[in-house]
Each structure stands twice: as structure tokens, then as C-alpha cells.
Design a protein around this motif. Structure first.
Motif, PDB file in Angstrom:
ATOM      1  N   MET A 164       0.661  -1.130   0.046  1.00 34.35           N
ATOM      2  CA  MET A 164      -0.085  -0.171  -0.025  1.00 34.35           C
ATOM      3  C   MET A 164       1.113   1.147  -0.032  1.00 34.35           C
ATOM      4  N   ARG A 165       0.411   2.176  -0.725  1.00 41.63           N
ATOM      5  CA  ARG A 165       1.181   3.514  -0.841  1.00 41.63           C
ATOM      6  C   ARG A 165       0.402   4.684   0.101  1.00 41.63           C
ATOM      7  N   ASP A 166       1.327   5.620   0.518  1.00 41.67           N
ATOM      8  CA  ASP A 166       0.559   6.405   1.370  1.00 41.67           C
ATOM      9  C   ASP A 166      -0.246   7.458   0.322  1.00 41.67           C
ATOM     10  N   ILE A 167      -1.228   8.386   0.744  1.00 47.84           N
ATOM     11  CA  ILE A 167      -2.153   9.243  -0.265  1.00 47.84           C
ATOM     12  C   ILE A 167      -1.850  10.628   0.426  1.00 47.84           C
ATOM     13  N   VAL A 168      -0.738  10.984   0.912  1.00 45.95           N
ATOM     14  CA  VAL A 168      -0.498  12.064   1.475  1.00 45.95           C
ATOM     15  C   VAL A 168      -0.711  13.349   0.485  1.00 45.95           C
ATOM     16  N   ALA A 169      -0.169  13.244  -0.709  1.00 44.04           N
ATOM     17  CA  ALA A 169      -0.273  14.261  -1.811  1.00 44.04           C
ATOM     18  C   ALA A 169      -1.572  14.242  -2.223  1.00 44.04           C
ATOM     19  N   THR A 170      -2.544  13.404  -2.080  1.00 43.40           N
ATOM     20  CA  THR A 170      -3.921  13.350  -2.741  1.00 43.40           C
ATOM     21  C   THR A 170      -5.009  13.472  -1.761  1.00 43.40           C
ATOM     22  N   VAL A 171      -4.772  13.680  -0.296  1.00 43.60           N
ATOM     23  CA  VAL A 171      -5.896  13.608   0.757  1.00 43.60           C
ATOM     24  C   VAL A 171      -6.952  14.642   0.349  1.00 43.60           C
ATOM     25  N   GLN A 172      -8.158  14.051   0.106  1.00 46.68           N
ATOM     26  CA  GLN A 172      -9.189  15.102  -0.133  1.00 46.68           C
ATOM     27  C   GLN A 172     -10.002  15.457   1.011  1.00 46.68           C
ATOM     28  N   GLY A 173     -10.575  16.648   0.938  1.00 42.15           N
ATOM     29  CA  GLY A 173     -11.433  17.527   2.109  1.00 42.15           C
ATOM     30  C   GLY A 173     -11.922  16.539   3.215  1.00 42.15           C
ATOM     31  N   GLU A 174     -12.857  15.482   2.656  1.00 36.28           N
ATOM     32  CA  GLU A 174     -13.713  14.484   3.842  1.00 36.28           C
ATOM     33  C   GLU A 174     -12.644  13.797   4.439  1.00 36.28           C
ATOM     34  N   GLN A 175     -11.460  13.422   3.759  1.00 41.25           N
ATOM     35  CA  GLN A 175     -10.584  12.552   4.451  1.00 41.25           C
ATOM     36  C   GLN A 175      -9.990  13.272   5.335  1.00 41.25           C
ATOM     37  N   ASP A 176      -9.605  14.594   4.780  1.00 43.51           N
ATOM     38  CA  ASP A 176      -8.533  15.475   5.967  1.00 43.51           C
ATOM     39  C   ASP A 176      -9.360  15.565   7.279  1.00 43.51           C
ATOM     40  N   GLU A 177     -10.737  15.885   6.926  1.00 46.41           N
ATOM     41  CA  GLU A 177     -11.447  16.150   8.280  1.00 46.41           C
ATOM     42  C   GLU A 177     -11.482  14.970   9.378  1.00 46.41           C
ATOM     43  N   ILE A 178     -11.167  13.642   9.010  1.00 47.63           N
ATOM     44  CA  ILE A 178     -11.012  12.772   9.852  1.00 47.63           C
ATOM     45  C   ILE A 178      -9.586  12.704  10.394  1.00 47.63           C
ATOM     46  N   ILE A 179      -8.680  12.672   9.442  1.00 45.91           N
ATOM     47  CA  ILE A 179      -7.323  12.852   9.751  1.00 45.91           C
ATOM     48  C   ILE A 179      -6.938  13.677  10.909  1.00 45.91           C
ATOM     49  N   ARG A 180      -7.433  14.909  10.695  1.00 46.84           N
ATOM     50  CA  ARG A 180      -7.279  15.983  11.831  1.00 46.84           C
ATOM     51  C   ARG A 180      -8.176  15.962  12.896  1.00 46.84           C
ATOM     52  N   ALA A 181      -9.179  15.110  13.063  1.00 44.72           N
ATOM     53  CA  ALA A 181      -9.961  15.138  14.106  1.00 44.72           C
ATOM     54  C   ALA A 181      -9.381  15.149  15.558  1.00 44.72           C
ATOM     55  N   PRO A 182      -9.978  15.709  16.456  1.00 45.15           N
ATOM     56  CA  PRO A 182      -9.220  15.767  17.935  1.00 45.15           C
ATOM     57  C   PRO A 182      -9.186  14.282  18.378  1.00 45.15           C
ATOM     58  N   LEU A 183      -7.951  14.259  19.281  1.00 49.24           N
ATOM     59  CA  LEU A 183      -7.320  12.976  20.054  1.00 49.24           C
ATOM     60  C   LEU A 183      -8.475  12.359  20.834  1.00 49.24           C
ATOM     61  N   PRO A 184      -8.974  13.042  21.724  1.00 49.04           N
ATOM     62  CA  PRO A 184      -9.946  12.264  22.695  1.00 49.04           C
ATOM     63  C   PRO A 184     -11.244  11.735  22.218  1.00 49.04           C
ATOM     64  N   GLY A 185     -11.693  10.522  22.554  1.00 46.94           N
ATOM     65  CA  GLY A 185     -12.876  10.110  22.176  1.00 46.94           C
ATOM     66  C   GLY A 185     -12.638   9.004  20.943  1.00 46.94           C
ATOM     67  N   VAL A 186     -14.035   8.526  20.904  1.00 48.10           N
ATOM     68  CA  VAL A 186     -13.997   7.357  19.695  1.00 48.10           C
ATOM     69  C   VAL A 186     -14.569   7.958  18.348  1.00 48.10           C
ATOM     70  N   ILE A 187     -13.942   7.853  17.342  1.00 50.03           N
ATOM     71  CA  ILE A 187     -14.150   8.092  16.068  1.00 50.03           C
ATOM     72  C   ILE A 187     -14.373   7.123  15.269  1.00 50.03           C
ATOM     73  N   VAL A 188     -15.773   6.943  14.810  1.00 57.29           N
ATOM     74  CA  VAL A 188     -15.920   5.860  13.676  1.00 57.29           C
ATOM     75  C   VAL A 188     -16.127   6.399  12.510  1.00 57.29           C
ATOM     76  N   VAL A 189     -15.333   5.658  11.329  1.00 55.02           N
ATOM     77  CA  VAL A 189     -15.557   6.072  10.008  1.00 55.02           C
ATOM     78  C   VAL A 189     -15.997   5.063   9.440  1.00 55.02           C
ATOM     79  N   GLN A 190     -17.329   5.390   8.555  1.00 51.21           N
ATOM     80  CA  GLN A 190     -17.605   4.489   7.830  1.00 51.21           C
ATOM     81  C   GLN A 190     -17.575   4.620   6.516  1.00 51.21           C
ATOM     82  N   GLY A 191     -17.160   3.689   5.529  1.00 52.15           N
ATOM     83  CA  GLY A 191     -16.629   4.200   4.305  1.00 52.15           C
ATOM     84  C   GLY A 191     -16.786   2.695   3.580  1.00 52.15           C
ATOM     85  N   GLY A 192     -17.581   2.826   2.201  1.00 49.23           N
ATOM     86  CA  GLY A 192     -17.506   1.981   1.580  1.00 49.23           C
ATOM     87  C   GLY A 192     -16.253   1.423   0.705  1.00 49.23           C
TER      88      GLY A 192
END
Length: 740
Positions: free
Chosen positions: A179-207
Motif C-alpha cells: 500500500m502507498r500513502d496518499i499524503v499528496a492526494t488527501v481529499q477534504g472529507e478525508q482530511d477532516e477525519i485525519i485531523r479530528a481531535p484526539l480524545p474520544g471514539v471516531i467511527v469512520v464508515q466508508g464503502g
């Protein structure tokens, strides 16, 4: 024609690479100086060791492999030759500074880089331009600009895509088995998840193809960068569905400048590697029961059932005297020990302390009656008594020291123990499913995959067996953040296993309910979180765009999904390959030799068709030994650019592999070897989370029949391809498919 600024950007990228090289040289020089330091004394040696560790860590940080250092640039609104107050920043894989310590390249995780991923025409976040650099290593091939002060091209905007040229160039690259990283092509909805705050549980539903795995890994890298303290000390854990998947993703985090993340399958978390490595699958009904959350209560009862008073009074010979331990006293000791906190094995010391104190008191009373001096130390008395067989037997009856393997082996092997532990929890039929032969010895016991979570639960209840021994419960290490991929496939007991690894319920869960192929399918993500972090707040985020699977393949996969659950909607594909999936029915006519002569050394779909027909013929049992290709030419990975997966049912993998071998096709079977081969044969379970340029699904009916969740397994198989899909069968298809 290339963008007119390619030359100037190439000069800038060359400067960045030169500075990166200088930074590495300076670090290596510092290391050589530290290694040559012959100073003695505690402080000097300590300081030298710190310099060495710091230098090695810095050197590792500055190594980026063959991936591009720089991939983007952002210009502030109004920036230009006449406006020196506003800045431009080049965005890259790691931060690089110039000789004057001014930033040449900004780390993609830094706050200043956020607009590169988040800015839109409606919310430009202060940018006038976002530039994407299409690079091959250090070479700039082309540029793509998005200007936020003009309307620009609206193509792709409906899906919220940015950097389309670079994105589609990346999506069109052949896969390599890693697998390659996607750091050069991260899209807006993906970046929102990547930069979400640390505390708590984040659930990512994706097809399928929405990049949820890549997003989860980039989130781990982002959190380690942003919260270096305390996560560097507490650690980050990534849990994947199988070992093949872990090998597939193992290079992503190092390419993002993070090497300290631990990766494991859920069964690999259990401290006994021998158990985890040799575990086998079992009947789906039994697996479902063992994964049920009720088993936690059964095991707690099983442990409590081993904390029991004596059946009869015990006479203990001590010198010329006989000490007595009555049933009533043993009841008092057990009751007192149960009220104390701690694991079962840890409280054994409490039981012993109560016992030595009682027997010491009894001995003192006898001495007083004989006019002896009453000086008895309970601890010293215990050291003598514990070697007496009657005492050892009594302790094993009252409060035995147990390993998880002993507890489960005893439980499974005795109907009375199962009845005691499962009363009012399991039905009679369910109790019977747990019973099995105890076997000749504990060492020879065979553990199934679904047993591992129960062993881990038992370990949490039992703790270490001996004081001063290496504590196996200590191996149940907890982490500052836990990332779980394919979380929808985990049973409630496996989820409890992961919950014990989280220090403060800080977790990122990614998966797709539609692709659930485990023994238990959760009704919703709420069911999953309830077993991981009950009573904790959690947030559900969704990835809606399918970057991997072409629309032609997704149209066919959507037909399978509708058969699974008409209410489920597939993710929207962002691209088309121009190649419709093909269906090939094996009828046994013709010969493999003719097919090989036609397709040998061919590229693209023709190899997929060759493999499909060859494998299906062997699976259908209608084709005999395959003749060698004309001239002895064979299909090898060198004749194939990219990756091809042959996905089939476990029961016919050997037949499919044999047919391919007979046909002279060089391939690998799921495992470490498979990742190094262009052509791979594997089951749906091993294909989970992976992607390939082309996929051939052999005997879909068998794939569905042998998957724990039927057609969901077939949906997973169909959505592994990034370019082309072929389906070959001899048995009737399990669902009607339109391959137009």
C-alpha cells in the motif's frame, strides 16, 4: 504541454533535496563524533548515549525512501511580487529548513498546511492558489493550479475533489503489492477525519475504495506529530484483519515519518504467540457463540467457581502435632478473599496469608495450653507448611493458581463446570456447543481463532500465576490511541479484547457494515462501540467517494449489495476505467494449450482471462493436465505490470493453484510470498482490505457459500479491483448479475 512553472518549481525542489541531504550529513557527522567520544564517567557516558539515540532517531526521521519530498504549494490571498507581507509555503512529507532556518518545506501535518487539504471555492481559507506538484521522486513532471479568485473548471466539484490531475494520475498507477500513502492526494472529507481531535471514539464508515484504511493510517501519523507527548510514550496501536493485510500496509507509516506504531491482528494481541499462531477456525455456530458478549459473564463465573471452600476437614501433620483446617474456616477464607480487589491469582497470596494466620493462631493456642512460649510467625510457618502435600492440595482446592489455558481446558472438558458457569446465561444447546475432549495434556491442546479472545478475557480475570514471575497480564499493554481496521468484523469478545488495550478509550474505528463478513454482523456502529467504550461519547463520520473501484465494476458490485440489503447504498465511484467486467462460463470444451498459445505473454485483461479460464477449468474438474505452452514460454510476473488477484473459495484454492502451476503461471498464495508476486491466489478473508489492479473471481457460488456472511463475501471480492474484473464459474451464480 507541461506547466510553464515546472522549471522554477524543479529548482525549488532541488534546493529542498539538497538541504535534506545536508541535514542528513550533519546528523551523520554528529553521530560519528558521538561514537568516537572516549569519555568515561557516568555523566559523560549518559550524555553520549543521549546524543547517539537522538542522532539515530533524527537520521531515521530524515529518510523518505523513493517517495517525493514535495508535492504541493499554497499561496496566501493577495500574495505576489508586490506584496511581501503574505507568504507561500511548499507542502511535503516532512519539514525541511534552509540555511537561515526558514522553512523550505512544511510538514503536511503542520497547522499551516491544513488549507492545502481543506480549502474550497466557497471557503478558500485565505488562499489565492493551491498548486499540486506531480512528481516522480525528485523530478517534477507537471503542475496543477487551483485559483480561488476565479470560477475555474467545475469538473469533479460535485464530489468535492481537488487536485484532479494529480489525483487521477495517482489512482491510475499500477499497484505493487504494498500500500502507498496518499499524503499528496488527501481529499477534504478525508482530511477532516485525519485531523479530528484526539480524545474520544471516531467511527469512520466508508464503502469499498473510499480510502478509509489510508485515512486511518494517516490519522495515526498526524496524531503522533500533533500529540508527540504523550503518545510517543503511551504508544499507538493499529489492529488489522489478518497478517497479509499488515504486511500490505507496513510501509505506509514509515513513509509518513512514523516508525514507532505497533501493528497486530486482534489474535496477535494475546501474549501467548504460540496460541495465536496455531489457532484454527471452527464451526460458524460455535464461533458465533464464543464471540458473544455473554461469554464474558460465563468466564467470570468460571473463575469464581474455582474459588471454593473445602468439601471435608483437612488434618495437617506439623512436627508432633496435627493442625486442623475445617470446612467452615475455608468458607470464611474464601469469602474474605473474594471481597478483596485484584485478579484471581493475585488474591491467592491473600488466601495463603489468611490460612497461615489461622494455623499460627491454632498453634499458639496449643502451645499456651502446654505452657510453651507463644512465638509463631505466620509467614515463617507458611514457608514450612506450603511444602506439606495436605496443605498444597487444600490450597489447590480452595484457590488454585490458573493459567487462561488451564481454565478454558478444564471448562470445556467438564459438563459440570459449564453448567455452573453458564447457568441462566446460556441455553442447554449452547452449553453443549462448548464441550470438547480435554485431551491428554495442556501442551497438546488445540485452540481455535474464537478461543483467543476468551483466553485474553481469562487472562484479564486471572492475572499472573506466581509472585515475582514475569506478569503475562503486563503483556496486555494499553496504548494512548488505538486504530482498528475492518472493525465491523470483530465479535463482541474481540472488541472487549481491544478495549483493554486502550488507556482512555481514544480510538479510531474504520470499516463498512455492508462488508461485514465475521461470525456476527452488527446492526449498527452503535453495537460495535457499545462493546468497546460503553457510556463514552463517539462520533460517526462517513467517507462517500469511491476512489479505487471504477464505476463499471461498482455497478456490478452494487447488484450484489442490493441482494444483501436493498436499503444499503454503495459509495459513488469517482472514475471510469472504460472496461466492463467480463463473465466467463467454464464448459470444459477446448483445451488449456489453445488458450495458452493465444494469450501467452499477453498483457492486461488477456492474462486475467487466461487465468480465469485455466483456474475455472481445474475447479470444475473438466480439464485434465495442462500441456506446456508452445516453445516452453510461461506467463511470469515480468509479463504483467501491476497486480492480479485470483479470489476463490478456500475449498478450491489448492485446485486453482494447481491449474495455474500446470499452465506455467508464476504466482503466490496468500501470505508473505504473495506480496512479492504479481499474481496472487487467495480467499476473501485474506483479500480483506487489499486492492489489486485486476481481479478474477472464480466460482462465486462457492465463494458465497463458504463465506460466513454469504453474499457479503462476494461483495468484498468484487470490490478489490482498481482496473478490471473477470468472473468465471461453472456452478450457477448465487445472484443474478447484469454484466452489460
Amino acid at each position: 504541454m507541461a506547466h510553464p512553472d515546472v522549471h522554477s518549481e524543479q529548482e525549488y525542489v532541488d534546493l529542498a533535496y539538497a538541504r535534506l541531504s545536508a541535514m542528513r550529513d550533519a546528523t551523520q557527522s554528529m553521530l560519528r563524533e558521538a561514537f568516537s567520544d572516549k569519555s568515561s564517567g557516568f555523566q559523560a557516558v549518559t550524555e553520549r548515549d543521549v546524543r547517539v539515540r537522538s542522532g539515530l532517531s533524527r537520521l531515521e526521521h530524515l529518510f523518505i525512501g523513493t517517495e517525493s519530498l514535495v508535492f504541493g504549494r499554497i499561496d496566501s490571498a493577495g500574495s505576489g511580487p508586490s506584496d511581501h507581507g503574505l507568504e507561500s509555503f511548499h507542502i511535503g512529507r516532512l519539514g525541511v529548513s534552509g540555511v537561515d532556518q526558514e522553512p523550505l518545506v512544511v510538514d503536511w501535518r503542520a497547522p499551516v498546511a491544513e488549507p492545502f487539504y481543506r480549502a474550497t471555492g466557497a471557503h478558500p481559507m485565505g488562499l489565492s492558489r493551491r498548486r499540486h506538484l506531480l512528481c516522480n521522486g525528485s523530478r517534477v513532471l507537471d503542475l496543477e493550479d487551483e485559483l480561488f479568485d476565479s470560477e475555474g473548471d467545475a469538473v469533479g466539484r460535485s464530489l468535492g475533489l481537488e487536485g484532479r490531475q494529480v489525483l487521477f494520475a495517482s489512482l491510475g498507477r499500477s499497484r505493487s503489492g504494498r500500500m502507498r500513502d496518499i499524503v499528496a492526494t488527501v481529499q477534504g472529507e478525508q482530511d477532516e477525519i485525519i485531523r479530528a481531535p484526539l480524545p474520544g471514539v471516531i467511527v469512520v464508515q466508508g464503502g469499498p475504495g473510499t480510502g478509509k484504511t489510508a485515512v486511518a493510517l494517516h490519522r495515526a501519523a498526524y496524531l503522533l506529530y500533533t500529540h508527540r507527548f504523550p503518545l510517543e510514550k503511551q504508544g499507538v496501536l493499529v489492529v488489522g484483519p489478518n497478517r497479509t493485510f499488515l504486511r500490505y500496509i507496513e510501509h505506509v507509516l514509515p513513509s509518513l515519518d512514523e516508525t514507532g506504531v505497533e501493528m497486530s491482528t486482534v489474535n496477535g494481541l494475546y501474549p501467548s504467540t504460540a496460541v495465536a499462531a496455531t489457532s484454527v477456525k471452527e464451526n460458524v455456530v460455535v464461533a458465533k457463540l464464543k464471540g458473544d458478549g455473554r461469554m464474558a459473564k460465563v468466564l467470570a463465573r468460571a473463575v469464581s467457581g474455582r474459588e471454593r471452600p473445602l468439601r471435608n476437614d483437612v488434618r495437617i501433620p506439623y512436627g508432633g502435632r496435627t493442625l486442623r483446617l475445617s470446612v467452615a474456616v475455608s468458607e470464611q477464607i474464601v469469602a474474605a478473599a473474594r471481597r478483596r480487589p485484584g485478579t484471581h491469582n493475585a488474591r491467592r497470596r491473600i488466601v495463603e496469608a489468611y490460612l497461615w494466620r489461622y494455623l499460627a493462631t491454632q498453634l499458639v493456642d496449643e502451645r499456651e495450653s502446654a505452657a510453651d512460649t507463644p512465638t509463631v510467625d505466620p509467614a515463617e510457618l507458611g514457608r514450612t507448611l506450603r511444602r506439606i502435600p495436605e496443605v498444597a492440595e487444600a490450597l489447590e482446592r480452595i484457590w488454585p493458581l490458573l493459567s487462561p489455558e488451564q481454565l478454558l481446558r478444564d471448562l470445556y472438558g467438564a459438563k459440570a463446570l459449564v453448567d455452573l458457569a453458564a447457568v441462566s446465561i446460556l441455553g442447554e444447546d449452547e452449553k453443549a456447543l462448548l464441550l470438547r475432549d480435554r485431551g491428554e495434556s495442556l501442551e497438546a491442546a488445540v485452540w481455535t481463532e474464537s478461543d483467543v479472545a476468551l483466553l485474553d478475557e481469562a487472562l484479564a480475570l486471572l492475572g499472573a500465576r506466581h509472585k515475582g514471575a514475569a506478569d503475562p497480564a503486563g503483556a496486555q499493554r494499553s496504548y494512548g490511541h488505538v486504530v482498528v481496521d475492518e472493525a465491523q468484523d470483530l465479535s463482541p469478545m474481540q472488541l472487549r479484547m481491544i478495549a483493554r488495550r486502550s488507556l482512555s478509550a481514544s480510538m479510531t474505528l474504520v470499516g463498512d457494515i455492508a462488508q461485514a463478513t465475521g461470525a456476527v454482523v452488527p446492526a449498527s456502529w452503535g453495537d460495535v462501540v457499545a462493546n468497546l467504550a460503553p457510556r463514552r461519547k463517539w462520533k460517526l463520520l462517513e467517507l462517500s467517494v469511491n476512489y479505487r473501484t471504477p464505476s463499471e465494476i461498482m455497478d456490478v458490485a452494487a447488484q450484489v449489495l442490493r441482494a444483501v440489503d436493498p436499503s444499503m447504498r454503495p459509495s459513488e465511484s469517482v472514475r471510469s476505467s472504460g472496461r466492463s467486467p467480463r463473465v466467463l462460463r467454464a464448459n470444459g470444451a477446448g483445451g488449456i494449450g489453445e488458450l495458452l498459445e493465444r494469450f501467452v505473454c499477453a498483457l492486461g485483461d488477456e492474462i486475467a482471462e487466461l487465468v480465469a479460464r485455466t483456474a475455472a477449468g481445474r475447479a470444475a474438474g473438466s480439464l485434465g493436465e495442462a500441456p506446456s505452452p508452445s516453445g516452453g514460454v510461461v506467463v511470469t510476473p515480468e509479463a504483467w505490470e501491476g497486480t492480479l488477484a485470483v479470489i476463490t473459495a478456500p475449498s478450491i484454492i489448492a485446485d486453482v493453484s494447481g491449474a495455474m502451476g500446470d499452465a506455467g503461471i508464476v504466482f503466490g498464495v496468500a501470505g508473505r510470498e504473495a506480496l512479492d508476486r504479481s499474481i496472487t491466489v487467495l480467499s476473501v478473508d485474506d483479500a480483506k482490505g487489499l486492492e489489486f489492479d485486476s481481479v478474477v473471481v472464480v466460482e462465486p457460488a462457492k465463494v458465497a457459500a463458504e463465506s460466513l456472511q454469504g453474499l457479503r463475501g462476494l461483495y468484498v471480492a468484487f470490490t478489490r479491483a482498481t482496473q478490471s474484473l473477470a468472473v468465471v464459474y461453472s456452478e450457477e451464480l448465487p445472484v443474478r448479475l447484469d454484466f452489460r
